[in-house]
Enzyme design. Structure first.
Site: not given
Ligand code: SAH
Length: 214
Positions: A60
């Site tokens: 993010s």
């Molecule tokens: N805060 C993280 C954001 C990653 S992007 C960072 O800065 O790296 C969002 C993440 O949510 C992705 O890795 C995706 O695989 C995950 N995601 C999507 N749907 C999900 C769900 N139902 N449960 C858990 N994780 C999920």
């Protein structure tokens, strides 16, 4: 410029853009974002922008993370639930502030990668789960109590009711709500047993994938 110096500039930039919560700024000053970025993007680690990680997901944007964390009014005694571990960067920022972090990621390669980096960084207050975070932290897994704060890092099509159930009295959840063309950050508070929902800033997250149901 050394990463350390770039990190200081990022913190200054966040402050200039309106982030005033000292606890949040200190966390950004402490956590090396380059450790959570793919090697081909390391030189961009301190740009205030999202970057690609594995499996078409993104780490993010620092400003968005800082804003969401500020809305949570984090305290050192908090138990926090994070949905979407991703790279683990936000997990590190949270876990450096709060007592206990439970983090759920649906993609096993991302969770395992984040677990490796966060364990190597010495974090001992993070519980990991691979699975669908739409349902939150299921009761079968310790710790069993509700959460003071919940942060959802992917876009939900509506406010997930199972997550609302897991907000403790006086607790706060931040969750982006909307479709792929854009979302609004929703802030959900539980006060005297009632849920209060406020709509905050526009945002853009990858979708929260889930099996259905509210
Ligand atoms: N805060 C993280 C954001 C990653 S992007 C960072 O800065 O790296 C969002 C993440 O949510 C992705 O890795 C995706 O695989 C995950 N995601 C999507 N749907 C999900 C769900 N139902 N449960 C858990 N994780 C999920």
């Amino acid at each position: 410029m050394r990463y350390e110096d770039q990190r200081k500039l990022l913190v200054q930039d966040l402050h200039q853009r309106g982030i005033v919560d000292e606890v949040v700024l200190q966390a950004f000053a402490r956590i090396p974002r380059e450790d959570y970025v793919l090697k081909e993007y390391k030189e961009y680690s301190y740009r205030n922008q999202p970057l690609p990680i594995q499996s078409e997901q993104t780490i993010s944007q620092p400003l968005m993370i800082a804003l969401m964390m500020s809305k949570l009014h984090l305290k050192s005694s908090d138990r926090v639930l994070e949905i979407g571990t991703g790279s683990g960067y936000q997990s590190a920022l949270l876990a450096t502030i709060v007592a206990e972090l439970c983090t759920v990621e649906v993609l096993d390669n991302l969770s395992l990668g984040a677990q490796k980096v966060l364990k190597a960084a010495g974090f001992r207050n993070i519980h990991f789960r691979i699975g669908d975070g739409w349902r939150g932290w299921e009761k079968a897994y310790p710790p069993h109590k509700d959460f003071d704060k919940i942060i959802v890092s992917a876009a939900a099509d509506c406010i997930p009711s199972r997550l609302c159930e897991q907000i403790a009295e006086g607790g706060i959840m931040v969750v982006p709500v909307g479709g792929s063309s854009g979302q609004i950050l929703n802030v959900v508070k539980r006060q005297n047993g009632e849920l209060i929902v406020e709509q905050d800033v526009p945002c853009a997250f990858v979708p929260l994938v889930h099996q259905g149901g509210r």
